[in-house]
Design an enzyme around this catalytic site. Structure first.
Site, PDB file in Angstrom:
ATOM      1  N   LYS A  55      55.674  64.105  94.988  1.00  0.00           N
ATOM      2  CA  LYS A  55      54.261  64.182  94.609  1.00  0.00           C
ATOM      3  C   LYS A  55      54.137  64.347  93.099  1.00  0.00           C
ATOM      4  O   LYS A  55      55.000  64.978  92.471  1.00  0.00           O
ATOM      5  CB  LYS A  55      53.660  65.382  95.349  1.00  0.00           C
ATOM      6  CG  LYS A  55      52.160  65.534  95.266  1.00  0.00           C
ATOM      7  CD  LYS A  55      51.727  66.778  96.057  1.00  0.00           C
ATOM      8  CE  LYS A  55      50.221  66.964  96.071  1.00  0.00           C
ATOM      9  NZ  LYS A  55      49.821  68.198  96.799  1.00  0.00           N
TER      10      LYS A  55
ATOM     11  N   SER B  76      47.446  70.632 102.078  1.00  0.00           N
ATOM     12  CA  SER B  76      47.713  69.396 101.339  1.00  0.00           C
ATOM     13  C   SER B  76      48.970  68.634 101.756  1.00  0.00           C
ATOM     14  O   SER B  76      49.158  67.498 101.332  1.00  0.00           O
ATOM     15  CB  SER B  76      47.746  69.674  99.839  1.00  0.00           C
ATOM     16  OG  SER B  76      46.420  69.847  99.379  1.00  0.00           O
TER      17      SER B  76
ATOM     18  N   SER C 224      46.105  66.957  99.515  1.00  0.00           N
ATOM     19  CA  SER C 224      46.235  66.306  98.227  1.00  0.00           C
ATOM     20  C   SER C 224      47.527  65.499  98.075  1.00  0.00           C
ATOM     21  O   SER C 224      47.672  64.788  97.085  1.00  0.00           O
ATOM     22  CB  SER C 224      46.148  67.347  97.099  1.00  0.00           C
ATOM     23  OG  SER C 224      47.170  68.316  97.230  1.00  0.00           O
TER      24      SER C 224
HETATM   25  N1  LIG Z   1      46.370  72.039  97.578  1.00  0.00           N
HETATM   26  C1  LIG Z   1      45.743  72.272  98.739  1.00  0.00           C
HETATM   27  O1  LIG Z   1      46.373  72.422  99.757  1.00  0.00           O
HETATM   28  C2  LIG Z   1      44.243  72.405  98.732  1.00  0.00           C
HETATM   29  C3  LIG Z   1      43.552  72.060  99.875  1.00  0.00           C
HETATM   30  C4  LIG Z   1      42.154  72.160  99.896  1.00  0.00           C
HETATM   31  C5  LIG Z   1      41.479  72.600  98.757  1.00  0.00           C
HETATM   32  C6  LIG Z   1      42.205  72.964  97.619  1.00  0.00           C
HETATM   33  C7  LIG Z   1      43.584  72.871  97.603  1.00  0.00           C
END
Ligand SMILES: NC(=O)c1ccccc1
Length: 557
Positions: free
Chosen positions: A109, A208, A184
């Protein structure tokens, strides 16, 4: 230079009244008669800060001799997949002596340091910064024989579970263009789900890894907090940060976890992670004596988490596909019962407060309190914030900072209580996991939504509302959680479009082997690609029920 106030450097800028001005920010004042002394002490600390600023940094030196980086480039439009899934393409050949990842292609990533490869972090608020070090997982993937073929696009500051928030562009779902790949770890999940690459290493602060895995039909594991060192990753927050593999099969996932898990001598989150190379996750699956038996899961107890099905946003077809998958565990010999952990419902609020405060401190460059590698080059690239840069952040990232500043201003001390309640939720799950081996629920309450619009800040949030109701709570508690693809359900917007459904399997801390075993048996016995949602007369609920709650203990004065 002196850290004492005996010989302040000639150019020291600290002047009368500086200490008073600083304290005004928190609404307090020092005694007038002490003013000169405090300003002298302030001048001394300024010299100390200058001294550290002028020292060379200390970061692990990458092995670019054994692992040279070939042809680092921003892909052309023709080289792109699913819109903008690649951040950079390149080739780093892994160790050719054979290893658990031999012959596998991998991306990491675009928040994971690869020395010499510019990193966007899903943002254009500052120029892409180029790490001079390799993340621990990069070295370990290469040592294990994987070829790293690129960095895959992540969402803006890894701060959204949609796939249209990266400044590098939108990423399409590999099963249907126009729908979200989730985030993400959006680019990596699209590349793995489509078969373009075998493995991506993702990160997960609220879902994410698991959300895009569910939406793209991948196997994605958020391991126990700390199992995979975060060294060389841009941190969301040390409490929430988890790194883990996204693959097409459970076996590949286990092999990748073998390659990347274990303490690296740097990240204190991983002090309890055991020795690198000692875990044997894939070996445990290969030598699993039950594989091939008619009832390979005999003796395993699976709890269906009642609260995991009870959200407003729950899509009935997703619920039914997951319940069908649960019944398949029974066919494999497992016993299945309904378990209620009411504290699950506190997860989203607890996560939100915790993540907003710590996420804000991290975004503002105030990360602290951990022993580990700090990515100083990244800090220099983005700090200090200016209005112009800040406005280039996706609204979800800007909102995190606005929320965090508000909470710190209006609710001083709330962070500590949030952490305590988080531990209470963790204890409730630990209690439930004493009686059942695993808990299962839908990873996401609905299948991939259509991409949102980048119109107003409110519109930017639309597609992800409710998406992390079952995932974020396990970032708070630190339990391992895997999303397994278990079938297809219709898109909410168009019943002719079939999209993947993920089942989240949650285990006790450090119990990845149990999760892998159960997921592997399911995946071996059933073909998720042929499990389609079928309308039923009624779904009846005939599971035995048990309720687990943890009493709030009164505070002893
Ligand atoms: N990086 C994450 O998992 C994330 C998920 C939802 C909102 C903010 C961050």
């Amino acid at each position: 230079m002196s850290v004492f106030f005996k010989d302040i450097s000639p150019g020291n800028p600290v002047k009368k009244g500086d200490a008073e001005d600083l304290l005004k920010k928190i609404g307090v004042a020092i005694d007038d008669k002490d003013s000169d002394d405090y300003n002298l002490l302030l001048a001394a600390v300024h010299d100390c800060a200058e001294h550290i600023s002028n020292l060379p940094d200390y970061q692990p030196v990458p092995d670019t001799k054994q692992y040279p980086r070939e042809n680092i480039r921003r892909p052309t439009q023709e080289e792109q997949e699913f819109g903008h899934a690649w951040a950079h393409k390149f080739l780093i050949r892994g160790n050719r002596d054979g290893g658990p990842m031999a012959g596998k292609s991998a991306t990491v990533k675009d928040c994971i340091a690869v020395a010499g490869v510019p990193q966007f972090y899903g943002s254009d608020a500052f120029p892409a910064w180029t790490p001079s070090t390799d993340a621990t997982v990069v070295t370990r993937l290469l040592d294990a024989g994987a070829d790293i073929v690129g960095t895959s696009t992540c969402e803006n500051f890894c701060n959204s579970t949609a796939s249209f928030t990266s400044a590098q562009g939108t990423i399409d779902n590999p099963h249907h263009a126009g729908y979200s790949a989730g985030g993400s770890t959006s680019g990596g999940s699209a590349l793995v789900g489509s078969g373009m690459v075998d493995v991506t290493v993702g990160t997960d602060q609220g879902g994410s890894i698991r959300v895009p895995s569910a939406l793209c039909g991948c196997v994605g594991l958020k391991p126990t907090h700390g199992l995979v060192p975060y060294t060389g990753f841009t941190s969301g927050d040390a409490v929430d940060d988890h790194a883990g593999p996204i693959t097409r099969t459970v076996m590949d996932n286990a092999a990748c976890l073998d390659a990347i898990a274990g303490y690296d001598g740097i990240d204190d989150r991983s002090l309890g992670a055991g020795e690198h190379g000692s875990h044997g996750f894939a070996e445990a699956l290969r030598s699993c004596p039950a594989t091939g038996n008619a009832f390979p899961l005999a003796g395993i107890k699976i709890g269906v988490l009642k609260e995991g099905f009870g959200h407003d946003a729950m899509q009935p077809e997703v619920r039914d596909v997951v319940l069908d998958a649960v019944r398949k565990f029974e066919q494999l010999g497992a016993s299945v019962q309904e378990v209620s952990v009411p504290a699950h419902m506190e997860g989203p609020a607890v996560w939100t407060i915790q993540q907003r405060i710590s996420g804000t401190l991290t975004i503002l460059g105030q990360a602290h309190g951990r022993r580990g590698l700090y990515l100083t080059e990244f800090e220099h690239a983005r700090l200090p914030w200016t209005t112009e840069n800040f406005r280039k952040l996706f609204p979800s990232t800007q909102n995190t900072v606005i929320n965090g500043l508000y909470l710190m201003d209006k609710f001083p001390g709330l962070y500590g209580k949030t952490m305590n309640i988080g531990r209470q939720i963790s204890d409730a799950f630990d209690l439930a996991l004493q009686d059942v081996d695993l808990l299962v629920m839908p990873t996401t309450p609905f299948v991939a939504p259509r991409h949102g619009s980048r119109g107003t800040p409110r519109q930017c949030f639309e597609p992800t509302i409710g998406l992390t109701v079952n995932t974020a709570v396990f970032n708070v508690t630190g339990h391992p959680a895997l999303s397994l693809p278990v079938g297809f359900a219709p898109a909410r917007e168009d019943e002719t479009v079939a999209l993947p459904v993920g089942m989240q399997i949650v285990g006790g801390k450090w119990q990845e082997k149990m999760i892998y075993r159960v997921a592997h048996e399911w995946e071996t016995a059933f073909n998720w690609r042929t499990c389609r949602y079928m309308a039923k007369e009624s779904q009846q609920d005939d599971l035995p029920k048990v309720q687990y709650t943890v009493e709030v203990s009164p505070v002893v004065a």
